[in-house]
Design a protein around this motif. Structure first.
Motif, mmCIF file in Angstrom:
data_model
loop_
_atom_site.group_PDB
_atom_site.id
_atom_site.type_symbol
_atom_site.label_atom_id
_atom_site.label_comp_id
_atom_site.label_asym_id
_atom_site.label_seq_id
_atom_site.Cartn_x
_atom_site.Cartn_y
_atom_site.Cartn_z
ATOM 1 N N GLY A 1 4.573 4.507 39.824
ATOM 2 C CA GLY A 1 4.632 3.067 40.073
ATOM 3 C C GLY A 1 3.454 2.313 39.474
ATOM 4 N N LEU A 2 2.923 2.804 38.356
ATOM 5 C CA LEU A 2 1.752 2.169 37.747
ATOM 6 C C LEU A 2 2.097 1.621 36.360
ATOM 7 C CD1 LEU A 2 -0.845 4.945 38.655
ATOM 8 C CD2 LEU A 2 -0.610 2.717 39.767
ATOM 9 N N LEU B 1 -4.430 3.893 28.834
ATOM 10 C CA LEU B 1 -5.258 3.276 29.874
ATOM 11 C C LEU B 1 -4.354 3.074 31.084
ATOM 12 C CD1 LEU B 1 -6.955 0.633 27.534
ATOM 13 C CD2 LEU B 1 -7.932 2.790 28.330
ATOM 14 N N VAL B 2 -4.551 3.914 32.078
ATOM 15 C CA VAL B 2 -3.709 3.842 33.279
ATOM 16 C C VAL B 2 -4.348 2.832 34.222
ATOM 17 C CG1 VAL B 2 -2.708 5.130 35.190
ATOM 18 C CG2 VAL B 2 -3.086 6.265 32.980
ATOM 19 N N MET B 3 -3.594 1.779 34.539
ATOM 20 C CA MET B 3 -4.175 0.675 35.310
ATOM 21 C C MET B 3 -3.902 0.833 36.800
ATOM 22 S SD MET B 3 -3.482 -2.491 32.731
ATOM 23 C CE MET B 3 -2.038 -1.968 31.826
ATOM 24 N N PRO C 1 -7.363 2.604 47.579
ATOM 25 C CA PRO C 1 -7.696 4.014 47.339
ATOM 26 C C PRO C 1 -6.464 4.861 47.027
ATOM 27 C CG PRO C 1 -8.729 3.212 49.363
ATOM 28 C CD PRO C 1 -7.820 2.129 48.896
ATOM 29 N N ALA C 2 -5.349 4.539 47.654
ATOM 30 C CA ALA C 2 -4.146 5.330 47.400
ATOM 31 C C ALA C 2 -3.720 5.169 45.943
ATOM 32 C CB ALA C 2 -3.021 4.892 48.331
ATOM 33 N N GLU C 3 -3.866 3.951 45.422
ATOM 34 C CA GLU C 3 -3.459 3.710 44.050
ATOM 35 C C GLU C 3 -4.408 4.417 43.077
ATOM 36 O OE1 GLU C 3 -1.506 -0.165 43.202
ATOM 37 O OE2 GLU C 3 -2.851 -0.186 41.478
ATOM 38 N N HIS D 1 -3.872 11.122 39.365
ATOM 39 C CA HIS D 1 -2.819 12.122 39.191
ATOM 40 C C HIS D 1 -2.007 11.855 37.932
ATOM 41 C CE1 HIS D 1 -2.914 13.359 43.705
ATOM 42 N NE2 HIS D 1 -3.775 14.027 42.967
ATOM 43 N N ALA D 2 -1.724 10.586 37.686
ATOM 44 C CA ALA D 2 -0.974 10.243 36.471
ATOM 45 C C ALA D 2 -1.764 10.688 35.240
ATOM 46 C CB ALA D 2 -0.709 8.740 36.422
#
Ligand SMILES: Cc1cc2nc3c(=O)[nH]c(=O)nc-3n(C[C@H](O)[C@H](O)[C@H](O)COP(=O)(O)OP(=O)(O)OC[C@H]3O[C@@H](n4cnc5c(N)ncnc54)[C@H](O)[C@@H]3O)c2cc1C
Lengths: 483, 392
Positions: free
Chosen positions: A375-376, A392-394, A400-402, A408-409
């Motif tokens: 969901g990113l 670049l994973v935003m 914190p969960a995100e 992990h992504a």
């Protein structure tokens, strides 16, 4: 938090006063930093979600001081984290509470410029851009150009084997270094190489470049400098489909053309960078390539004609040549500020895997699937010519969960890179960030061969601890001696 | 001498394991065409990569090729040539110099870091090596690097092993990045320059934006004046433009002649292979120094060496000398050191190479690091004992 730091060693913390006193005796004046709020300036690098305030910071001004610091810390078993400008993206220069940060930023002089031999000797704390700046008046430059070149030091570049947009033609740091002055962990000063193209014995420069501060502290560097091309011209190519961009890259290289740079951006990255740099990037495309050629006017024309021809065969939607030095600067500003510009939009973690260039479409589809699965969002900027990816994973750092999802992504993306025949990191290094993924790429014996070298040159493992190697990486018990 | 020819990495590891267990020393060989390079190895057994052969990966559009270590180099260069590509580092062929026969191998090129004139612009073998699989002295099958062009994951063992002459590990597979063959080449020649003037001319060319891929100087012969040579490569329009620009730049050094395609290729093959020394009985030295130190070095060597060849813009000095006594070892090492570089005794009888420093010894603390490195790959000293230095 996902990445573990070893607990600070009580025996080291207990001798803090003695360590500070010893450092003060070596580096007089303001070179020893003890106040907590000043130490805090050194608590992280560009991997800002992890922080540890160091025990003390020391900023030596000479190699002899560095040697004395190392001799003391080695004898006392105190961890040392060497530091340049602290722009590492992999947590390579993040300290720990029981460590001395040894910053080389004050050692930033040019020691010798030799145009006849096309070499330059500098202290390790000089910035990458200052090296080129020193010789620009004569039309020379130092080739590897990380986007952080205004801030990052040659010490950091050597430690990370840094690359840049123009590496496709000019190579990375390892290909442009001729000599190093190294302080060993025991505090011995060693000169390796110098003005000649190679040095006798094993290629220690090759081993030290990219060793992430694990094997010694570099205090001086002899670099190759090159004459600038007569002209350079970037051209923007916009594509409606990602695969068309990938195929264009393959065909250019397959046709025997090696431009100076081939940079890739996806729609998200194009929009973010254009908003920041006003570089004239096409906004109605899915993918863009920045391809730069060099040479005289006629040479650039001839090479561009061929490249454009190839791009047209893949239905390129926009072709836009830089028409002036200002446009050229804007085009590169957009690309080189991709990380900073993304940082204005969201927090991000920057991945750095490399893949075989033929797998570009697969990896892009895979990244898209992985990131959406969490969901990113992601913005992709790549050094496409050599397959070095920077997704670049935003995420939102206040969630914190995100952040965990983003990490992990990122890990899934790196695993994908290795599965496709690539590697975990093309230029940013392992640091703490990819330390625990090393087993994706290496077997136990692969790691053991590396840790044996570490043990041979740093028997107490005090240099930049808890980086590069998984905390439980295999090690031989004692340093080995030749029979 | 027992000869082992393993045909798989597992077999190779078994050979090393057995040697280690039995305390046998192992000489390591590829095609054997460069066996005269380095100190003579005293070993009871030999392991050859001859049966580890074949190209394992070739992706022209990704500029990468991998082959098992015993693959004849010719097989690789022919596969590349068929797709208009080449190894960038232009490896020297030592056969004419040594009078050896057989086929140079991929592993041998990597282990000796064999590089030619193009090194000045396109890098050495170590710069093109991106992946290596090897068995170390502990009989472990290890890999470093891979098949992608940019890779900083973990310590760079590939570079540490390039040029290690089989003393750290036996390679069984090597991966290189490659380059397209240029569409054309041309060599600009200035005749009759002294060595100091030649180095000035080469330096001017190398400091220009015209990217020479060769910069050398051949001494005068009976019938011909000394020649200073600069090679450029590219497509036709580029060659024309650069010839013109370089001719202007070099005008103060004298008239310029050009060598086209085949003639150009032929002269660079001669320089690459140090051909003027083949078929003679001189000892041959190779000195690597900062280019601007070459004139003083050449002057110092002149009484010993009537014929001196410069490559790499003056940074590589080839010299012949009488093969008697220490073959000039003391003087060559001292001269190289004074010039800020190092020397290698490339050709001399075994007895001489067994008695003198073939490679300039690194200074004290550096030598200690070399030994630590040796110990971390081959603690028992099983592999190619003494090929580089006594005990290494
Ligand atoms: C916006 C941005 C863009 C970037 N772009 C690029 C890019 O295009 N290409 C690229 O490759 N990288 C890039 N980076 C990553 C980073 O800039 C490089 O890794 C750089 O080389 C780090 O230099 P530094 O001086 O900041 O080193 P630091 O972060 O201070 O240290 C990096 C590593 O070097 C070690 N070290 C420092 N000094 C010494 C020494 N004297 N002796 C031994 N070890 C030492 C440290 O222990 C640490 O492991 C970018 C970073 C940012 C923030």
């Amino acid at each position: 938090m996902a990445i573990a730091f070893p607990a600070p060693r009580a025996d080291v913390l207990a001798k803090r006063d003695r360590v500070v006193a010893a450092l003060r005796a070596i580096v007089p004046g303001e070179g020893v930093i003890t106040e907590e709020k000043e130490r805090r300036a050194f608590e992280t690098d560009a991997l800002t979600s992890y922080r540890r305030v160091p025990m003390v910071v020391v900023l030596p001004e000479t190699t002899e001081q560095v040697a004395a610091i190392m001799a003391f810390c080695h004898a006392e078993g105190v961890p040392v984290v060497a530091r340049g400008a602290g722009t590492s993206l992999c947590g390579g220069s993040i300290p720990q509470e029981d460590a001395v940060v040894l910053g080389v930023a004050k050692m930033n002089r040019v020691l010798d410029v030799n145009f006849a031999d096309r070499t330059m000797r500098v202290e390790a704390g000089i910035t990458n851009l200052a090296i080129s700046g020193e010789v620009a008046h004569a039309g020379f430059f130092y080739a590897p150009d990380p986007s952080s070149q205004l801030a990052c030091t040659i010490a950091g570049n050597v430690a990370m084997n840094s690359g840049g947009a123009h590496c496709l033609k000019y190579g990375v740091t390892a290909n442009n270094i001729l000599g190093l002055k190294l302080v060993t962990v025991e505090g011995e000063i060693v000169e390796i190489g110098g003005g000649a193209l190679d040095s006798p014995g094993y290629d220690l420069i090759g081993l030290l470049v990219g060793s992430e501060g694990q094997l010694g502290v570099v205090t001086e560097v002899t670099v190759r400098i090159l004459r600038q091309a007569e002209g350079a011209r970037p051209v923007l190519f916009g594509f409606r489909e990602i695969a068309q961009a990938g195929q264009t890259v393959s065909d250019i290289i397959g046709a025997g053309i090696i431009p100076v740079a081939i940079e890739y951006m996806d729609r998200e990255a194009i929009h973010i960078c254009e908003a920041f740099a006003k570089a004239g990037y096409p906004l109605d495309v899915e993918a863009m390539l920045i391809i730069e050629v060099e040479g005289s006017e006629a040479e650039m024309e001839a090479m561009l004609a061929r490249i454009v021809d190839i791009a047209r065969r893949h239905d390129v939607a926009t072709v836009k040549e830089s028409k002036s030095a200002m446009e050229t600067a804007a085009i590169w500003k957009g690309r080189k500020s991709a990380f900073g510009a993304t940082g204005r939009v969201a927090d991000y973690i920057c991945m750095d895997g490399t893949i075989p260039t033929g797998r570009l479409p697969d990896v892009l589809a895979g990244i898209d699937r992985i990131v959406k699965g969490y969901g990113l969002r992601v913005a992709n900027v790549f050094h496409a010519g050599d397959g070095n990816l920077h997704p670049l994973v935003m995420f939102n750092v206040n969630d914190p969960a995100e952040q965990v999802k983003a990490e992990h992504a990122g890990e899934d993306i790196l695993r994908l890179c290795v599965q496709l025949g690539g590697c975990l990191t093309g230029e940013h290094g392992v640091g703490i960030e990819k330390r625990d993924l090393m087993r994706e790429q290496f077997t136990e014996v692969d790691l053991l061969q590396q840790t044996r070298i570490k043990t041979a040159l740093d028997p107490k493992w005090i240099l930049n601890p808890a980086k590069v190697f998984p905390l439980d990486a295999p090690r031989d018990e004692a340093p080995r001696e030749a029979a | 001498m027992t000869l082992h020819t393993p045909s798989s990495p597992a077999d190779l590891a078994a050979v090393v394991a057995e040697a280690r267990r039995a305390g046998t020393l192992l000489a390591v060989a590829g095609g054997g065409t460069r066996s005269g390079l380095g100190r003579p190895v005293q070993a009871a057994a030999k392991v050859s990569t001859a049966k580890l052969s074949g190209i394992t990966l070739y992706e022209p559009a990704e500029l990468v090729i991998a082959a098992k270590a015993g693959t004849p180099l010719r097989e690789v260069t022919e596969a590349l040539a068929a797709r208009g590509q080449r190894l960038p580092f232009e490896p020297m062929d030592h056969r004419a110099l040594y009078g050896t026969t057989g086929e140079p191998t991929v592993g041998g090129v990597a282990a000796a870091n064999v590089s030619g004139p193009a090194r000045i612009n396109l890098g050495a073998a170590r710069d093109s090596m991106i992946g290596l699989k090897f068995v170390n002295g502990l009989a472990e099958d290890v890999k470093s690097g891979g098949r992608v062009m940019k890779n900083v994951t973990g310590l760079d063992l590939v570079k540490a092993l390039a040029g290690s002459f089989g003393t750290l590990a036996v390679f069984h597979e090597v991966c290189f990045k490659v380059l397209p063959v240029a569409e054309g080449e041309r060599t600009l020649v200035v005749a009759g320059l002294s060595i100091p003037r030649a180095v000035e001319a080469l330096s001017a060319a190398l400091g220009s934006p015209f990217e020479p891929t060769g910069a050398a100087h051949l001494p005068a012969t009976a019938g011909e004046a000394a020649r200073t040579l600069i090679r450029i490569e590219g497509f036709a329009a580029s060659l024309a433009y650069r010839t013109d620009a370089l001719s202007k730049l070099l005008a103060p050094f004298g008239g310029i002649e050009t060598l086209e395609a085949d003639a150009s290729a032929a002269v660079w093959a001669e320089i690459r292979d140090a051909a003027i020394f083949s078929g003679t009985d001189e000892a041959v030295w190779r000195l690597s120094v900062p280019p601007s130190a070459a004139p003083a070095l050449a002057e110092r060597l002149a009484p010993l060496s009537p014929r001196i060849v410069l490559d790499w813009g003056g940074g590589l000095v080839w010299a012949g000398v009488a093969a008697s006594g220490d073959a000039g070892a003391a003087r060559f090492h001292a001269a190289a050191k004074a010039a800020g570089g190092h020397a290698t005794l490339v050709r001399a009888p075994d007895a001489v190479r067994g008695a003198v420093d073939v490679f300039s010894p690194p200074a004290g603390p550096l030598m200690a690091i070399q030994r630590k490195l040796k110990a971390s790959f081959d603690p028992a000293g099983v592999l190619n004992p003494g090929r580089m230095y006594p005990g290494v």
